[in-house]
Design an enzyme around this catalytic site. Structure first.
Site, short mmCIF file in Angstrom:
data_model
loop_
_atom_site.label_atom_id
_atom_site.label_comp_id
_atom_site.label_asym_id
_atom_site.label_seq_id
_atom_site.Cartn_x
_atom_site.Cartn_y
_atom_site.Cartn_z
N LYS A 11 0.84 -1.21 0.00
CA LYS A 11 0.00 0.00 0.00
C LYS A 11 0.88 1.26 0.00
CE LYS A 11 -3.77 -2.34 2.44
NZ LYS A 11 -4.73 -2.23 3.56
N TYR A 51 -12.50 -2.17 -3.05
CA TYR A 51 -12.95 -2.28 -1.66
C TYR A 51 -14.48 -2.23 -1.54
CZ TYR A 51 -8.24 -2.03 0.34
OH TYR A 51 -6.95 -2.31 0.72
N ASN A 114 -1.66 -0.24 7.01
CA ASN A 114 -1.14 -1.54 7.46
C ASN A 114 -0.26 -2.23 6.41
OD1 ASN A 114 -3.19 -2.22 5.74
ND2 ASN A 114 -4.35 -3.43 7.20
N HIS A 117 -1.95 -5.54 1.55
CA HIS A 117 -3.25 -6.18 1.40
C HIS A 117 -3.00 -7.54 0.76
CE1 HIS A 117 -7.41 -6.97 0.16
NE2 HIS A 117 -6.83 -7.46 -0.94
N GLU A 128 -10.41 -9.45 -7.36
CA GLU A 128 -9.43 -8.37 -7.15
C GLU A 128 -8.38 -8.28 -8.25
OE1 GLU A 128 -7.81 -9.29 -3.31
OE2 GLU A 128 -9.60 -8.59 -2.25
P1 CMP Z 1 -7.11 -4.68 3.87
O1 CMP Z 1 -6.60 -6.02 4.24
O2 CMP Z 1 -6.59 -4.04 2.65
O3 CMP Z 1 -8.71 -4.75 3.78
C1 CMP Z 1 -9.54 -3.65 4.05
C2 CMP Z 1 -8.79 -2.48 4.61
O4 CMP Z 1 -9.59 -1.55 5.28
C3 CMP Z 1 -7.81 -2.98 5.67
O5 CMP Z 1 -6.78 -3.68 5.09
C4 CMP Z 1 -7.44 -1.67 6.32
O6 CMP Z 1 -6.50 -0.92 5.57
C5 CMP Z 1 -8.80 -0.97 6.29
N1 CMP Z 1 -9.55 -1.13 7.55
C6 CMP Z 1 -10.10 -2.24 8.04
N2 CMP Z 1 -10.73 -2.00 9.19
C7 CMP Z 1 -10.59 -0.68 9.43
C8 CMP Z 1 -11.03 0.19 10.47
N3 CMP Z 1 -11.75 -0.25 11.50
N4 CMP Z 1 -10.69 1.48 10.38
C9 CMP Z 1 -9.97 1.94 9.33
N5 CMP Z 1 -9.53 1.16 8.30
C10 CMP Z 1 -9.84 -0.14 8.37
#
Ligand code: CMP
Length: 139
Positions: A11, A51, A114, A117, A128
């Site tokens: 990311k 998403y 984070n 993904h 995806e």
């Molecule tokens: P990802 O695995 O890419 O899948 C969905 C993404 O949404 C996740 O990683 C985070 O980057 C984001 N995400 C999931 N939960 C939350 C949350 N509670 N608050 C903010 N971002 C979130």
């Protein structure tokens, strides 16, 4: 089970922090094969589609802003049970709770920013990867 493919994104936070090599290296050392790899900037349209399962969530707009905020590195990885193996290697969504030794556990302190993904199922992968790659870009 058996040989599977999965989609991984480094990311914008991971790219900005110079973690692309670290992330790819971990997957290569594990034995996963790279079948496609590129850097791109997601458009808002791509991000909303990618998403779409989170469309009703309160964090949806922030998530779309974040994933379109800078370049990402996308890859398709292949290997035995690749979907589960890669999910284990990236760790829990919330970097604060992710196990040390996982990518998020070692490099993230945030639930949104984070670093990576990865597809959570075969169905997710099928949906995806088509948003990110054309067939000609996949080996
Ligand atoms: P990802 O695995 O890419 O899948 C969905 C993404 O949404 C996740 O990683 C985070 O980057 C984001 N995400 C999931 N939960 C939350 C949350 N509670 N608050 C903010 N971002 C979130």
């Amino acid at each position: 089970m058996g040989v599977e493919r999965t989609l991984v994104l480094v990311k914008p936070d991971g790219v900005e922090r110079g973690l692309v090599g670290e992330v790819i290296s971990r997957f290569e050392r594990k034995g996963l094969k790279i079948r496609a790899l590129k850097m791109l900037k997601m458009t808002r349209e791509m991000a909303e589609e990618f998403y779409s399962v989170h469309r009703e969530k309160p964090f949806f707009n922030d998530l779309v802003e974040f994933i379109t905020s800078g370049p990402i590195v996308a890859m398709i990885l292949e290997g035995d049970s690749a979907i589960e193996v890669v999910r284990l290697m990236i760790g829990s969504t919330d970097g604060r709770k992710a196990q040390p030794g996982t990518i998020r556990g070692d490099f993230a302190l945030s639930i949104q920013n984070n670093v990576v993904h990865a597809s959570d199922s075969q169905e997710s992968f099928e949906r995806e990867y088509k948003i990110v790659f054309s067939q000609e870009e996949i080996i």
